[in-house]
Each structure stands twice: as structure tokens, then as C-alpha cells.
Design a protein around this motif. Sequence first.
Motif, mmCIF file in Angstrom:
data_model
loop_
_atom_site.group_PDB
_atom_site.id
_atom_site.type_symbol
_atom_site.label_atom_id
_atom_site.label_comp_id
_atom_site.label_asym_id
_atom_site.label_seq_id
_atom_site.Cartn_x
_atom_site.Cartn_y
_atom_site.Cartn_z
ATOM 1 N N THR A 118 0.837 -1.326 0.189
ATOM 2 C CA THR A 118 0.022 0.126 -0.132
ATOM 3 C C THR A 118 0.786 1.308 0.096
ATOM 4 O O THR A 118 0.534 1.985 -0.860
ATOM 5 N N CYS B 43 -16.978 -1.558 -8.815
ATOM 6 C CA CYS B 43 -16.743 -1.132 -7.309
ATOM 7 C C CYS B 43 -17.802 -0.029 -7.136
ATOM 8 O O CYS B 43 -17.953 0.452 -6.088
ATOM 9 N N ARG B 216 -13.881 0.739 -3.458
ATOM 10 C CA ARG B 216 -13.550 -0.897 -3.215
ATOM 11 C C ARG B 216 -15.017 -1.364 -3.049
ATOM 12 O O ARG B 216 -15.403 -1.035 -1.818
ATOM 13 N N ASP B 221 -12.167 3.810 -0.153
ATOM 14 C CA ASP B 221 -10.816 2.958 0.221
ATOM 15 C C ASP B 221 -10.064 3.814 0.759
ATOM 16 O O ASP B 221 -9.378 4.629 -0.301
ATOM 17 N N GLY B 226 -7.031 1.926 -4.793
ATOM 18 C CA GLY B 226 -8.483 1.409 -5.564
ATOM 19 C C GLY B 226 -8.283 0.769 -7.069
ATOM 20 O O GLY B 226 -8.763 -0.106 -7.259
#
Lengths: 178, 247
Positions: A118, B43, B216, B221, B226
Motif C-alpha cells: 500500500t 466497485c 472498493r 478505500d 483502488g
Amino acid sequence: MSTPYVLLGFLAERPRHGYDLKHAYDSRFPKAKPMAFGQVYATLGRLERDGLAFAQGSDQAGGPERTVYAATPEGRARLEEWLATVETPAPHVNSALLAKVTVALLVADVETASTYVTDQVAAHMARMRELTAIKTSPQSALSDVIAADYAINHLDADLRWLRTTLDRVSDLHREVHT
Amino acid sequence: MTAEPLLTGRGVVKSYGQIPALRGVSVDVAEGEIVAVTGPSGCGKSTLLHCLAGILTPDAGEVSYRGERIERRSEAERSLLRRSEFGVLFQFGQLVPELTIAENVALPLMLGGTGRRQAHTAALTWLDRLGVAHLADDLPGAVSGGEQQRTALARALVTEPRVLFADEPTGALDTLAGEQVLDHLLRVTQDQGTAVIIVTHDARVAAYAAREFALRDGEHDPSGVGIGSVRRGRRARGEVATEARAR
Ligand SMILES: Nc1ncnc2c1ncn2[C@@H]1O[C@H](COP(=O)(O)OP(=O)(O)OP(=O)(O)O)[C@@H](O)[C@H]1O
Ligand SMILES: [Mg+2]
């Protein structure tokens, strides 16, 4: 260079001797060229010198006697630090990315691996925005635009791989935790 | 954000029958801001865009424009809002095939009551800004996809909207044609201070926006990751995955 960290990662997973390390590396990164024994032992030597790994004993299971190495607590700490650091988003960092994700899944947990991915996605996106701003600036020469395009498209490939990886890892996480 | 947002969604919920598309999404868009709405296929990106633009009515939640609720207004009122304050740009197929490029662009003004001549003059000005004035008298079928998109962009902007809603506006174009549309879109909206909400699954397009709003499974998110692969059905489980599972 990520090779020392990859070997350290294998040692953090469990103690191994040099031949075992080479084998683990070659099978884990099949696209890379096989690691030379010389490099394995040179790297082990440096890890030992820096206090990140130590010779734990020897193993003679049906063959010649081999020294078994293990990661020290300091080695584990160093590995965690490496895993938590995003790579500079430049083209062709992809092999370092693969090394990190592989090691993260090997020695850390799924959350750690996801956090790393992330953070790396965010770093890549930030760099892509900078490059896009360069590209769309009226001051940019054609050569700037072409250079920016090159970097953007390579980062885009990394991003798609990172996101797919994150999907796979989070699917797995859901399976394990439900 | 110091100034009051231009457009806000609060807890927007929308389902299609049993299928939940949005599960309570909140988003703010400031005046002149460019936001990329990203996320894997299905989504809820298009649904969110349509709810914010007043094309769809949310099942629950609020949509406000300049601090005023719009989601429960009558279709006539919303349609007026869409004509005067909002512009929309879709992936393709928005031009009327029987009308010339210039007539297509003049259409929204004429629907709003502007006279034919004045509308035509404005259309030509916009076509010129988007570099397609030379195609004014052609039919849409006779020009390239990129030129059609630039025409559709001119049509979306001719009413000088405060918000442009764009759903995969370059999705059907090759890289260079798409880039030209984006460059034009960015330049003219920045000149006019128009906010842009652009839906995309392409990180290279999202990188044009100052901010990414990732979705999402119908939810925001915040990690912003995403954009992703479509992952429906069984995932092939590799060696790496099996190891992490063992832990
Ligand atoms: N008209 C409709 N009728 C029924 N279900 C719909 C309809 N439109 C969308 N859906 C469903 O709602 C969910 C969200 O759809 P939406 O079109 O908003 O996704 P999206 O993010 O825009 O996807 P894509 O990237 O593929 O365009 C999906 O599961 C979709 O199948
Ligand atoms: Mg869509």
C-alpha cells in the motif's frame, strides 16, 4: 541491492546452509540468473561480519559437513526496517519490489506485506503525478515529455502488478481470518 | 479544505435490485478541483458519478451542490441543474449522429433557450479551443474517436458548467489520442475554474488529478489503492501465497 536482504530473509525464515540458500534463491527468483556459490558465501560473510547472521552449527545429513547460518535479532530488525521502506519510484525498481514482497510474505505476516505494498502504491502514484505535471507543463520540451512517458509507463506496469498482488494478498487474508 | 465544498455526497447508498452498488459513500469536491474516482471494475464508480450528477437518485444519503440538497429534487429541476451547472462526458456514443459537429456542440445551449446563431458562434469558439474547429461541418461518423471525444468535451463545456463529470473519457482511445483529450480537458477546465470528477481505472489518467478517491466494493478505500485487477472467481494460488497462509 536487495540480494543480501533476500538471503537474510531466508535465514530469518529458518536456519540454512549455503547450498540451501542458493537453492532457495534460484527457485524463488527463477527469472534471475542462478546465484553463484561465490556470491552466496561472500554475502554470508558480510552478513556475519555486520552481526546480522551467525554460524549456528553444522549439519552433516548424509553428505559433507556444512555450516548452518541463522539470522541474529539485529538481522531480523534490519530486515523489518528494509521491508518498511518504500523503494524510490524510478523505472526498473521492479526487481527490488518483487524481492520485498517475496521476503515480506516469507518472514512477516500478511498485514505487514499489505502495508508495504500500500505504501509503495502511494509512493508510485505520487511520482506519477509529478511526472504528469512535468509532461503537461507548457515549458516542457519534447525530450522531457518522452522521458516522462518512459518513466510513467514503467511505473504504471509496477502499479498494476502491485495492485494485483495486493488483491491476491487481501483475498488470502480474508480466507485465513474468516 | 477551508472553503465550503462545491459538491458533496454524504453516506450515499444505491442498489440495483438486490445488488448493492454504493454502501454509504461520502466525498467532497472543491471548486476547480480535479478528483479521480478509481477502483476495480464493478466497485461503483459510475454509480457514484451518476448519483453526484443527479442522474440517479440515491436510496439513502445526501448530495449537495453549493450547500443545497439536490438528490430529492424533481427530475425537471435536476435536469435544469445538469444543463446549467454540470457537464457530462462519457466513454463514447454521446454525439447525435445526424447532426454536424458544430450542431452537436450548439445543442445544449439551444435546449437552454439560446438562439441558433448565438449557439452556433459559441460552439465554434469551443471547437476552436479544443482544436477541432476545422471539423465543424462534418458528421460525427466522419471524424476519429479522439476528435469525437474532443467534440463531446466541447459540448459538455459549452454551457460553462462548474462541474465536469467524466466517466472513462479516454477509455476507448489509444494513448496519444487519449492524452490529447486529457490535455485539452485539463487546460480548459483549469482556465475556467471548473471542477472535474473523472472516473478511470488507468493510473496514468488518475495521475492527471490532484487527488484520487478510491472505491472498493461500493465503499471509499482511504488507502487509495483502488485501481486494481478485476478479481471475480477463483484466484490462482501461487507458492508465495501458500507460504503466507501457513503462518
Ligand atoms: N443498471 C444496472 N442494473 C443492475 N446492476 C447494475 C447496473 N449498473 C451497475 N450495476 C451493478 O452495480 C455495481 C456497480 O456498478 P458500476 O457501473 O457503478 O461500477 P464501475 O465501478 O463503474 O465499473 P466499471 O469499471 O466496470 O465501469 C456492479 O456490481 C454492477 O454490476
Ligand atoms: Mg463504470
